[in-house]
Design a protein around this motif. Structure first.
Motif, PDB file in Angstrom:
ATOM      1  N   GLY A 165       0.840  -1.309  -0.101  1.00 19.40           N
ATOM      2  CA  GLY A 165       0.102  -0.174   0.058  1.00 19.40           C
ATOM      3  C   GLY A 165       0.853   1.163   0.027  1.00 19.40           C
ATOM      4  O   GLY A 165       0.558   2.267   0.401  1.00 19.40           O
ATOM      5  N   LEU A 166       2.211   1.102  -0.461  1.00 21.30           N
ATOM      6  CA  LEU A 166       3.136   2.173  -0.333  1.00 21.30           C
ATOM      7  C   LEU A 166       3.410   2.700  -1.823  1.00 21.30           C
ATOM      8  O   LEU A 166       3.501   1.765  -2.654  1.00 21.30           O
ATOM      9  N   ALA A 167       3.767   4.024  -2.265  1.00 15.04           N
ATOM     10  CA  ALA A 167       4.289   4.267  -3.398  1.00 15.04           C
ATOM     11  C   ALA A 167       5.621   3.949  -3.389  1.00 15.04           C
ATOM     12  O   ALA A 167       6.327   4.211  -2.173  1.00 15.04           O
ATOM     13  N   SER A 168       6.489   3.742  -4.407  1.00 18.03           N
ATOM     14  CA  SER A 168       7.963   3.338  -4.500  1.00 18.03           C
ATOM     15  C   SER A 168       8.691   4.687  -4.071  1.00 18.03           C
ATOM     16  O   SER A 168       8.259   5.773  -4.670  1.00 18.03           O
ATOM     17  N   PRO A 169       9.889   5.044  -3.160  1.00 15.67           N
ATOM     18  CA  PRO A 169      10.447   6.052  -3.021  1.00 15.67           C
ATOM     19  C   PRO A 169      11.408   6.398  -4.371  1.00 15.67           C
ATOM     20  O   PRO A 169      11.795   7.666  -4.042  1.00 15.67           O
ATOM     21  N   ASN A 170      11.490   5.671  -5.293  1.00 20.20           N
ATOM     22  CA  ASN A 170      12.306   5.879  -6.029  1.00 20.20           C
ATOM     23  C   ASN A 170      11.984   7.015  -7.608  1.00 20.20           C
ATOM     24  O   ASN A 170      12.480   7.415  -8.227  1.00 20.20           O
ATOM     25  N   SER A 171      10.385   7.268  -7.245  1.00 15.62           N
ATOM     26  CA  SER A 171      10.092   8.179  -8.372  1.00 15.62           C
ATOM     27  C   SER A 171       8.764   8.822  -7.825  1.00 15.62           C
ATOM     28  O   SER A 171       8.279   8.219  -6.781  1.00 15.62           O
ATOM     29  N   SER A 172       8.289   9.743  -8.668  1.00 15.90           N
ATOM     30  CA  SER A 172       7.291  10.668  -8.298  1.00 15.90           C
ATOM     31  C   SER A 172       5.889   9.775  -8.338  1.00 15.90           C
ATOM     32  O   SER A 172       5.988   8.886  -9.442  1.00 15.90           O
ATOM     33  N   ALA A 173       4.895  10.023  -7.422  1.00 18.18           N
ATOM     34  CA  ALA A 173       3.782   9.238  -7.738  1.00 18.18           C
ATOM     35  C   ALA A 173       2.509  10.005  -7.078  1.00 18.18           C
ATOM     36  O   ALA A 173       2.722  11.120  -6.410  1.00 18.18           O
ATOM     37  N   THR A 174       1.183   9.822  -7.708  1.00 20.31           N
ATOM     38  CA  THR A 174       0.113  10.358  -7.413  1.00 20.31           C
ATOM     39  C   THR A 174      -0.834   9.481  -6.495  1.00 20.31           C
ATOM     40  O   THR A 174      -0.889   8.366  -7.043  1.00 20.31           O
ATOM     41  N   ILE A 175      -0.991   9.752  -5.236  1.00 21.43           N
ATOM     42  CA  ILE A 175      -1.698   8.864  -4.312  1.00 21.43           C
ATOM     43  C   ILE A 175      -3.282   9.462  -4.013  1.00 21.43           C
ATOM     44  O   ILE A 175      -3.164  10.665  -3.518  1.00 21.43           O
ATOM     45  N   THR A 176      -4.208   8.861  -4.175  1.00 23.65           N
ATOM     46  CA  THR A 176      -5.768   9.078  -3.982  1.00 23.65           C
ATOM     47  C   THR A 176      -5.907   8.123  -2.637  1.00 23.65           C
ATOM     48  O   THR A 176      -5.950   7.046  -2.764  1.00 23.65           O
ATOM     49  N   LYS A 177      -6.298   9.018  -1.631  1.00 24.94           N
ATOM     50  CA  LYS A 177      -6.731   7.965  -0.398  1.00 24.94           C
ATOM     51  C   LYS A 177      -8.092   8.161   0.044  1.00 24.94           C
ATOM     52  O   LYS A 177      -8.971   9.091  -0.313  1.00 24.94           O
ATOM     53  N   ASN A 178      -8.733   7.163   0.794  1.00 21.90           N
ATOM     54  CA  ASN A 178     -10.113   7.207   1.232  1.00 21.90           C
ATOM     55  C   ASN A 178     -10.019   8.041   2.351  1.00 21.90           C
ATOM     56  O   ASN A 178      -9.252   8.091   3.131  1.00 21.90           O
TER      57      ASN A 178
END
Length: 192
Positions: free
Chosen positions: A127-140
């Motif tokens: 349930g985590l984004a990889s720390p090696n590149s940018s990510a867009t996370i949509t949360k509940n």
């Protein structure tokens, strides 16, 4: 000896067996999902590529420097094993073929035509984004758990979480980058 004496002895033995303490050090559970250093998981997997669809069971053991991923088709057919040793060597075994390399994603692509970003998935499966590149996370909004992660051209969608040692971990998820799609239903988690 009568039955009452035998009953007392058996009950005492049972109580003492239940109260024995394990020997050796006890590893406390991780404080948060990011602190998980070692895990094992298993469940069902469905893999869809441009030309193929595969389903079966999977098991995945991950330690800081090693991993072993096994996928077995219905009735034990089509076993595929991907592992990485401490020295970084990666081995892919399927059918009667064994191939070695340095990058698990490259081996899967070259040998099976599967696009599967193994390094990133070791984060996404928790349930985590990889720390090696940018990510867009949509949360509940209520739980603050991720509904979706968009990273490196992939869309990771979470539809269910489960509690493991007090932590929320994915139980049902999909990783997609059309035409490639992986569905995971995780039946068991063990974490350290």
């Amino acid at each position: 000896m009568n039955y009452r004496t035998l009953g007392v002895i058996a009950f005492t033995a049972l109580i003492s067996a239940c109260s024995t303490r394990p020997t050796g050090p006890i590893t406390p559970p991780p404080e948060n999902v990011q602190a998980i250093s070692k895990w094992e998981t298993s469940g069902r997997v469905g893999i869809r590529t441009q030309n193929d669809a595969v389903s079966g069971n999977f098991s995945w053991q991950k330690a800081p420097d090693t991993f072993e991923l096994n996928i077995v088709g219905p009735f034990g057919q089509g076993a595929t094993k991907l592992d990485q040793s401490v020295d970084g060597a990666v081995t892919l075994s399927y059918e009667d073929t064994v191939v070695k390399g340095n990058d698990p994603a490259t081996l899967l692509q070259q040998e099976l035509g599967w696009e599967f970003p193994v390094q990133q998935v070791t984060y996404w499966i928790r349930g985590l984004a990889s720390p090696n590149s940018s990510a867009t996370i949509t949360k509940n909004a209520d739980s603050q758990l991720p509904n979706q992660i968009e990273q490196d051209g992939w869309l990771i969608t979470y539809s269910n979480f489960t509690k493991v040692d007090g932590l929320s971990l994915p139980q049902k998820m999909q990783v997609s980058n059309p035409p490639f799609k992986v569905n995971l239903i995780i039946n068991q988690w063990t974490i350290q």
